[in-house]
Design a protein around this motif. Structure first.
Motif, PDB file in Angstrom:
ATOM      1  N   MET A   1     -29.241  11.053  10.769  1.00  0.00           N
ATOM      2  CA  MET A   1     -29.888  10.168  11.765  1.00  0.00           C
ATOM      3  C   MET A   1     -28.991   8.981  12.049  1.00  0.00           C
ATOM      4  SD  MET A   1     -32.706   9.300  13.567  1.00  0.00           S
ATOM      5  CE  MET A   1     -34.115  10.207  12.895  1.00  0.00           C
ATOM      6  N   LYS A   2     -28.598   8.855  13.305  1.00  0.00           N
ATOM      7  CA  LYS A   2     -27.823   7.687  13.741  1.00  0.00           C
ATOM      8  C   LYS A   2     -28.701   6.816  14.644  1.00  0.00           C
ATOM      9  CE  LYS A   2     -23.095   9.469  13.968  1.00  0.00           C
ATOM     10  NZ  LYS A   2     -22.079   9.936  14.927  1.00  0.00           N
ATOM     11  N   LEU A   3     -28.630   5.503  14.414  1.00  0.00           N
ATOM     12  CA  LEU A   3     -29.353   4.546  15.262  1.00  0.00           C
ATOM     13  C   LEU A   3     -28.328   3.620  15.902  1.00  0.00           C
ATOM     14  CD1 LEU A   3     -31.922   2.947  16.190  1.00  0.00           C
ATOM     15  CD2 LEU A   3     -31.718   1.660  14.052  1.00  0.00           C
ATOM     16  N   PHE A   4     -28.304   3.593  17.212  1.00  0.00           N
ATOM     17  CA  PHE A   4     -27.364   2.724  17.929  1.00  0.00           C
ATOM     18  C   PHE A   4     -28.051   1.411  18.267  1.00  0.00           C
ATOM     19  CE2 PHE A   4     -25.968   7.022  18.384  1.00  0.00           C
ATOM     20  CZ  PHE A   4     -24.585   6.949  18.291  1.00  0.00           C
ATOM     21  N   GLU A   5     -27.327   0.322  18.002  1.00  0.00           N
ATOM     22  CA  GLU A   5     -27.937  -0.990  18.225  1.00  0.00           C
ATOM     23  C   GLU A   5     -26.893  -1.995  18.682  1.00  0.00           C
ATOM     24  OE1 GLU A   5     -29.329  -3.097  14.804  1.00  0.00           O
ATOM     25  OE2 GLU A   5     -28.070  -1.971  13.423  1.00  0.00           O
ATOM     26  N   LEU A   6     -27.384  -3.070  19.251  1.00  0.00           N
ATOM     27  CA  LEU A   6     -26.527  -4.126  19.763  1.00  0.00           C
ATOM     28  C   LEU A   6     -26.072  -5.027  18.632  1.00  0.00           C
ATOM     29  CD1 LEU A   6     -26.020  -4.696  22.808  1.00  0.00           C
ATOM     30  CD2 LEU A   6     -27.754  -6.480  22.608  1.00  0.00           C
ATOM     31  N   SER A   7     -24.793  -5.417  18.654  1.00  0.00           N
ATOM     32  CA  SER A   7     -24.346  -6.409  17.674  1.00  0.00           C
ATOM     33  C   SER A   7     -23.654  -7.567  18.385  1.00  0.00           C
ATOM     34  CB  SER A   7     -23.394  -5.794  16.650  1.00  0.00           C
ATOM     35  OG  SER A   7     -22.067  -5.813  17.154  1.00  0.00           O
ATOM     36  N   GLY A   8     -23.509  -8.674  17.656  1.00  0.00           N
ATOM     37  CA  GLY A   8     -22.725  -9.801  18.142  1.00  0.00           C
ATOM     38  C   GLY A   8     -21.244  -9.555  17.896  1.00  0.00           C
ATOM     39  N   ALA A   9     -20.427 -10.591  18.122  1.00  0.00           N
ATOM     40  CA  ALA A   9     -18.997 -10.503  17.814  1.00  0.00           C
ATOM     41  C   ALA A   9     -18.846 -10.163  16.325  1.00  0.00           C
ATOM     42  CB  ALA A   9     -18.310 -11.827  18.135  1.00  0.00           C
ATOM     43  N   ASP A  10     -19.660 -10.773  15.503  1.00  0.00           N
ATOM     44  CA  ASP A  10     -19.778 -10.376  14.095  1.00  0.00           C
ATOM     45  C   ASP A  10     -20.677  -9.135  14.061  1.00  0.00           C
ATOM     46  OD1 ASP A  10     -20.639  -9.936  11.504  1.00  0.00           O
ATOM     47  OD2 ASP A  10     -20.972 -12.068  11.057  1.00  0.00           O
ATOM     48  N   GLU A  11     -20.103  -8.011  13.665  1.00  0.00           N
ATOM     49  CA  GLU A  11     -20.863  -6.756  13.768  1.00  0.00           C
ATOM     50  C   GLU A  11     -22.064  -6.690  12.821  1.00  0.00           C
ATOM     51  OE1 GLU A  11     -18.412  -3.217  13.813  1.00  0.00           O
ATOM     52  OE2 GLU A  11     -18.086  -3.559  15.957  1.00  0.00           O
ATOM     53  N   ASP A  12     -22.142  -7.634  11.888  1.00  0.00           N
ATOM     54  CA  ASP A  12     -23.306  -7.651  10.994  1.00  0.00           C
ATOM     55  C   ASP A  12     -24.488  -8.424  11.576  1.00  0.00           C
ATOM     56  OD1 ASP A  12     -22.054  -6.086   9.122  1.00  0.00           O
ATOM     57  OD2 ASP A  12     -21.154  -7.813   8.081  1.00  0.00           O
ATOM     58  N   ILE A  13     -24.243  -9.115  12.699  1.00  0.00           N
ATOM     59  CA  ILE A  13     -25.346  -9.813  13.386  1.00  0.00           C
ATOM     60  C   ILE A  13     -25.929  -8.850  14.418  1.00  0.00           C
ATOM     61  CG2 ILE A  13     -26.009 -11.812  14.791  1.00  0.00           C
ATOM     62  CD1 ILE A  13     -25.049 -12.823  12.209  1.00  0.00           C
ATOM     63  N   ALA A  35     -26.682   3.004  10.982  1.00  0.00           N
ATOM     64  CA  ALA A  35     -26.812   2.134  12.150  1.00  0.00           C
ATOM     65  C   ALA A  35     -25.435   1.866  12.743  1.00  0.00           C
ATOM     66  CB  ALA A  35     -27.481   0.822  11.755  1.00  0.00           C
ATOM     67  N   VAL A  36     -25.278   2.175  14.018  1.00  0.00           N
ATOM     68  CA  VAL A  36     -23.981   2.067  14.692  1.00  0.00           C
ATOM     69  C   VAL A  36     -24.016   0.899  15.676  1.00  0.00           C
ATOM     70  CG1 VAL A  36     -22.263   3.283  16.093  1.00  0.00           C
ATOM     71  CG2 VAL A  36     -23.799   4.584  14.566  1.00  0.00           C
ATOM     72  N   PRO A  37     -23.172  -0.126  15.479  1.00  0.00           N
ATOM     73  CA  PRO A  37     -23.193  -1.268  16.411  1.00  0.00           C
ATOM     74  C   PRO A  37     -22.470  -0.940  17.709  1.00  0.00           C
ATOM     75  CG  PRO A  37     -21.505  -1.604  14.729  1.00  0.00           C
ATOM     76  CD  PRO A  37     -22.174  -0.293  14.395  1.00  0.00           C
ATOM     77  N   ILE A  38     -23.039  -1.374  18.815  1.00  0.00           N
ATOM     78  CA  ILE A  38     -22.340  -1.264  20.103  1.00  0.00           C
ATOM     79  C   ILE A  38     -22.386  -2.631  20.796  1.00  0.00           C
ATOM     80  CG2 ILE A  38     -22.921   1.192  20.364  1.00  0.00           C
ATOM     81  CD1 ILE A  38     -24.821   0.251  22.696  1.00  0.00           C
ATOM     82  N   LYS A  39     -21.637  -2.735  21.900  1.00  0.00           N
ATOM     83  CA  LYS A  39     -21.591  -3.985  22.660  1.00  0.00           C
ATOM     84  C   LYS A  39     -22.199  -3.769  24.039  1.00  0.00           C
ATOM     85  CE  LYS A  39     -19.012  -6.430  19.667  1.00  0.00           C
ATOM     86  NZ  LYS A  39     -19.242  -5.509  18.525  1.00  0.00           N
ATOM     87  N   PHE A  40     -22.700  -4.845  24.647  1.00  0.00           N
ATOM     88  CA  PHE A  40     -23.192  -4.788  26.031  1.00  0.00           C
ATOM     89  C   PHE A  40     -22.155  -4.157  26.955  1.00  0.00           C
ATOM     90  CE2 PHE A  40     -26.328  -8.386  25.388  1.00  0.00           C
ATOM     91  CZ  PHE A  40     -27.422  -7.696  25.879  1.00  0.00           C
ATOM     92  N   THR A  41     -20.893  -4.533  26.733  1.00  0.00           N
ATOM     93  CA  THR A  41     -19.835  -4.130  27.658  1.00  0.00           C
ATOM     94  C   THR A  41     -19.119  -2.848  27.239  1.00  0.00           C
ATOM     95  OG1 THR A  41     -18.547  -5.840  26.521  1.00  0.00           O
ATOM     96  CG2 THR A  41     -19.369  -6.359  28.721  1.00  0.00           C
ATOM     97  N   ASP A  42     -19.606  -2.200  26.187  1.00  0.00           N
ATOM     98  CA  ASP A  42     -19.080  -0.858  25.885  1.00  0.00           C
ATOM     99  C   ASP A  42     -20.214   0.027  25.381  1.00  0.00           C
ATOM    100  OD1 ASP A  42     -17.788   1.435  25.340  1.00  0.00           O
ATOM    101  OD2 ASP A  42     -16.678   0.687  23.583  1.00  0.00           O
ATOM    102  N   LYS A  43     -20.838   0.694  26.338  1.00  0.00           N
ATOM    103  CA  LYS A  43     -21.980   1.548  25.990  1.00  0.00           C
ATOM    104  C   LYS A  43     -21.593   3.024  25.905  1.00  0.00           C
ATOM    105  CE  LYS A  43     -25.443  -1.744  27.464  1.00  0.00           C
ATOM    106  NZ  LYS A  43     -26.210  -2.285  28.596  1.00  0.00           N
TER     107      LYS A  43
END
Lengths: 228, 228
Positions: A1-13, A35-43
């Protein structure tokens, strides 16, 4: 199970209120996830899902998007684990509480905490986020700081139904939490991670409930990295 | 089963939002009942209950007061009839929705319709009601008319969670109604009986839901006598 979520510049935020709902639901269903961090500008990582927003899950090759649909998917797919909804009436009522959480909590908190969220982003995400959100708010981010004193009391008074009800029961779902609790907790945890403001004071039944939520699953939500 | 409720000078005008919840719950539980009108200024008929407010029921010699406690009593006492809550999670969640109905609907509608309610009372009830309610409102009844244009849009926007959710399901409880629906319907029916204002417009999902509620139990709520 992978969960994609938004992170800040610090990927732990990681602070999407909608993702927090699903993280709690996955813990409730006793499902291990990555949990996989992604950015607003790279979806690009969530492209296979057809979604432009998080949360998105990939469960054994199956992609599911939208927090409500993911919760329904988990309930159906993982029936042996504890129920998130408690049957048909419970599911229908949770949908109302989820809509209340969106309309009152997410929308109510956004102008209060938005100026505290922005410093966490990468430069690229900030450049993408600010113009869109200022248009939505009808004011600049700087202006939101000026109206806080006015809107925080309004926000607090919109919490009356939650506050009244928590005087007579530990969780929205009764003695133990369910998806309605996770749905409402998401925005509070979003604010807790992204902003130094203490919006809910000690002595408020909502404060005690939040403490119980933070303690669930061996303090899972309490261990989230805070931005301040 | 006797149900005590508030009436106007015309005893067929009966508009307590809290009583309407219980009337619908009694129909749901398929219980025949005799509704007994009382006045603000003569509460002697409900003295045995120890309550100063309606609804109060007398079921085979047993008195129960407070709408929420009556609903719980009916659910427990009449278990063979259709459930009002749908189990433990459903009961707990209904309590939240009931608190939302109290805080947002009853409190939101009161200043909007209070000037229309007053003409229905007896002279004695009016003399009793007005000073108490003006104190509660912090303004005169006449002044409430002046703020209607401002507060009606606010009230309408507070209905967003209900409106959003009713776009994807027929009732708050799903395919068929439950106590959460009756709890929310009570204040709308109160406004419908007591005031000529059309607060919910055709085309609004809440309007369609209200029509479904009015049609339940062979049009039971639709047949209530209107004040205007």
């Amino acid at each position: 199970m992978k969960l994609f979520e938004l992170s800040g510049a610090d990927e732990d935020i990681r602070f999407s209120p909608f993702v927090i709902r699903i993280k709690m639901a996955l813990k409730h269903k006793e499902i291990d996830f990555h949990a996989v961090p992604i950015k607003f500008t790279d979806k690009s990582p969530i492209e296979p899902s057809g979604s432009k927003t998080v949360p998105v899950i990939e469960d054994n090759g199956k992609w599911v998007k939208e927090s409500w649909d993911i919760a329904c998917y988990l309930e159906k797919q993982y029936q042996k684990a504890p129920s998130l909804f408690g049957g048909d009436i419970g599911t229908a009522q949770t949908k109302f509480i989820n809509a209340w959480s969106d309309a009152v909590l997410v929308r109510g908190l956004f102008p209060i905490i938005v100026s505290d969220i922005i410093p966490h982003f990468t430069d690229e995400d900030r450049a993408y986020f600010i113009p869109l959100r200022e248009k939505l708010l009808g004011m600049t981010i700087a202006e939101t700081i000026g109206i806080r004193d006015k809107i925080i009391p309004q926000f607090n008074s919109s919490l009356t139904p939650l506050r009244v009800m928590l005087k007579s029961q530990n969780f929205i779902c009764g003695d133990t939490p369910g998806y309605a609790d996770y749905s409402v907790f998401g925005p509070f945890q979003w604010a807790r991670i992204a902003s130094p403001l203490k919006l809910i004071k000690e002595g408020d039944p909502i404060y005690d409930w939040q403490e119980r939520m933070l303690g669930l699953f061996d303090g899972f939500a309490r261990s989230a990295k805070l931005g301040y």
